[in-house]
Each structure stands twice: as C-alpha cells, then as structure tokens.
Design a protein around this motif. Structure first.
Motif, PDB file in Angstrom:
ATOM      1  N   THR A  53      -5.221  18.417  44.205  1.00  0.00           N
ATOM      2  CA  THR A  53      -4.493  18.251  43.077  1.00  0.00           C
ATOM      3  C   THR A  53      -2.989  18.546  43.587  1.00  0.00           C
ATOM      4  O   THR A  53      -2.947  18.867  44.804  1.00  0.00           O
ATOM      5  CB  THR A  53      -4.868  19.393  42.275  1.00  0.00           C
ATOM      6  OG1 THR A  53      -4.309  18.945  40.788  1.00  0.00           O
ATOM      7  CG2 THR A  53      -4.352  20.908  42.612  1.00  0.00           C
ATOM      8  N   SER A  54      -2.094  18.228  42.894  1.00  0.00           N
ATOM      9  CA  SER A  54      -0.733  18.687  43.146  1.00  0.00           C
ATOM     10  C   SER A  54       0.003  19.678  42.199  1.00  0.00           C
ATOM     11  O   SER A  54      -0.449  19.876  41.086  1.00  0.00           O
ATOM     12  CB  SER A  54       0.169  17.349  43.151  1.00  0.00           C
ATOM     13  OG  SER A  54       0.445  17.032  41.686  1.00  0.00           O
ATOM     14  N   ALA A  76       1.381  29.783  43.727  1.00  0.00           N
ATOM     15  CA  ALA A  76       1.196  28.115  43.648  1.00  0.00           C
ATOM     16  C   ALA A  76       0.474  27.842  42.282  1.00  0.00           C
ATOM     17  O   ALA A  76       0.554  26.785  41.744  1.00  0.00           O
ATOM     18  CB  ALA A  76       0.977  27.649  44.782  1.00  0.00           C
ATOM     19  N   ALA A  77      -0.892  28.217  42.248  1.00  0.00           N
ATOM     20  CA  ALA A  77      -1.768  27.874  41.104  1.00  0.00           C
ATOM     21  C   ALA A  77      -2.994  28.989  41.087  1.00  0.00           C
ATOM     22  O   ALA A  77      -3.074  29.829  41.912  1.00  0.00           O
ATOM     23  CB  ALA A  77      -2.314  26.573  41.688  1.00  0.00           C
ATOM     24  N   ALA A  78      -3.667  28.873  39.768  1.00  0.00           N
ATOM     25  CA  ALA A  78      -4.878  29.414  39.823  1.00  0.00           C
ATOM     26  C   ALA A  78      -5.721  28.654  40.660  1.00  0.00           C
ATOM     27  O   ALA A  78      -6.171  27.874  40.629  1.00  0.00           O
ATOM     28  CB  ALA A  78      -5.374  29.603  38.256  1.00  0.00           C
ATOM     29  N   GLU A  79      -6.786  29.867  41.291  1.00  0.00           N
ATOM     30  CA  GLU A  79      -7.732  29.103  42.249  1.00  0.00           C
ATOM     31  C   GLU A  79      -8.751  28.301  41.295  1.00  0.00           C
ATOM     32  O   GLU A  79      -9.310  27.114  41.664  1.00  0.00           O
ATOM     33  CB  GLU A  79      -8.570  30.306  42.654  1.00  0.00           C
ATOM     34  CG  GLU A  79      -9.466  29.915  43.821  1.00  0.00           C
ATOM     35  CD  GLU A  79     -10.501  31.057  44.340  1.00  0.00           C
ATOM     36  OE1 GLU A  79     -11.066  30.923  45.318  1.00  0.00           O
ATOM     37  OE2 GLU A  79     -10.285  32.209  43.901  1.00  0.00           O
ATOM     38  N   ALA A  80      -8.927  28.533  39.954  1.00  0.00           N
ATOM     39  CA  ALA A  80      -9.724  27.894  39.137  1.00  0.00           C
ATOM     40  C   ALA A  80      -9.430  26.312  39.205  1.00  0.00           C
ATOM     41  O   ALA A  80      -9.808  25.396  38.689  1.00  0.00           O
ATOM     42  CB  ALA A  80     -10.048  28.477  38.030  1.00  0.00           C
ATOM     43  N   ASP A  81      -7.906  26.167  39.192  1.00  0.00           N
ATOM     44  CA  ASP A  81      -7.244  24.930  38.908  1.00  0.00           C
ATOM     45  C   ASP A  81      -7.362  24.107  40.308  1.00  0.00           C
ATOM     46  O   ASP A  81      -6.940  22.842  39.915  1.00  0.00           O
ATOM     47  CB  ASP A  81      -5.810  25.100  38.552  1.00  0.00           C
ATOM     48  CG  ASP A  81      -5.760  25.719  37.203  1.00  0.00           C
ATOM     49  OD1 ASP A  81      -6.663  25.508  36.356  1.00  0.00           O
ATOM     50  OD2 ASP A  81      -4.726  26.415  36.592  1.00  0.00           O
ATOM     51  N   VAL A  82      -7.847  24.594  41.387  1.00  0.00           N
ATOM     52  CA  VAL A  82      -8.025  23.672  42.445  1.00  0.00           C
ATOM     53  C   VAL A  82      -9.461  23.239  42.383  1.00  0.00           C
ATOM     54  O   VAL A  82     -10.238  23.761  42.519  1.00  0.00           O
ATOM     55  CB  VAL A  82      -7.794  24.553  43.957  1.00  0.00           C
ATOM     56  CG1 VAL A  82      -7.854  23.518  45.085  1.00  0.00           C
ATOM     57  CG2 VAL A  82      -6.395  25.184  43.558  1.00  0.00           C
ATOM     58  N   PRO A  83      -9.627  21.993  42.515  1.00  0.00           N
ATOM     59  CA  PRO A  83     -10.888  21.283  42.080  1.00  0.00           C
ATOM     60  C   PRO A  83     -11.807  21.405  43.495  1.00  0.00           C
ATOM     61  O   PRO A  83     -10.963  21.174  44.363  1.00  0.00           O
ATOM     62  CB  PRO A  83     -10.651  19.760  41.747  1.00  0.00           C
ATOM     63  CG  PRO A  83      -9.355  19.515  42.211  1.00  0.00           C
ATOM     64  CD  PRO A  83      -8.339  21.001  42.425  1.00  0.00           C
TER      65      PRO A  83
END
Length: 104
Positions: free
Chosen positions: A20-21, A8-15
């Motif tokens: 975030t969506s 779903a995402a990079a862990e670093a992109d989850v604040p």
C-alpha cells in the motif's frame, strides 16, 4: 545522524502479502506486509516513472507495474532488469499498533 521516526500508518492498514502507499513526512512510501513484518521503500521505481504500490508483490520482491523490473524490499536491491539502480529502503518499527518509518 539522528533518527527521524515518522508515524506512517496503522499496522492494521498494511495488508498481509501486499503493498500500500502512504505519504509520511513529505515522502511517498510503499509499505509492504510480508510474513508478519512490515517493510518500507520509496514508492517510485528507479527505472521508470511508476509507483511500486501498483506493482505485484511476491515474497520479498516487488515487481514494477511498468516494465517488470524487480526489487528486494528488504535491501532495495534491483533483482531483475530493466531495473538496475536500487530503490531506497527505510527502517521500520512497530509500536502500539502503529508503523513508524525512519526517514533520516
């Protein structure tokens, strides 16, 4: 039922302490970073047509930006009216710095 783990995402992109969506596997998700953990729910409030990623995260509760209903991001349980129906939650795992969500 088989697991359906989607990257779903990079862990670093989850604040941290925020939301975030992301769109993953054809599903719009809200990803939350709380105390070093990542949680995932459907991004749409069950009460009104509002995106939870636009809401206010406090601890493990997300407040809908439209009518201020609240949900526990761990269980999906509606914790404040006018929201009464739980929001769907999804299992999350972190591997190699990536966030995987089980959409199964």
């Amino acid at each position: 039922m088989a697991n359906n783990w989607i990257d779903a995402a990079a862990e670093a992109d989850v604040p941290d302490d925020d939301v975030t969506s992301v769109a993953a596997g054809g599903v719009e998700l809200a990803l939350y970073g709380v105390a070093g953990e990542v949680f995932a729910t459907a991004n749409l409030c069950t009460h009104g047509n509002a995106r939870l990623c636009d809401g206010f995260l406090e601890g493990h509760e997300i407040e809908c930006p439209l009518h201020q209903g609240k949900f526990d991001i761990r269980s999906g349980r509606a914790s404040c009216e006018p929201a009464t129906e739980a929001v769907r939650t999804y299992p999350v795992k972190i591997e190699n710095g990536r966030v995987y969500v089980d959409l199964g």
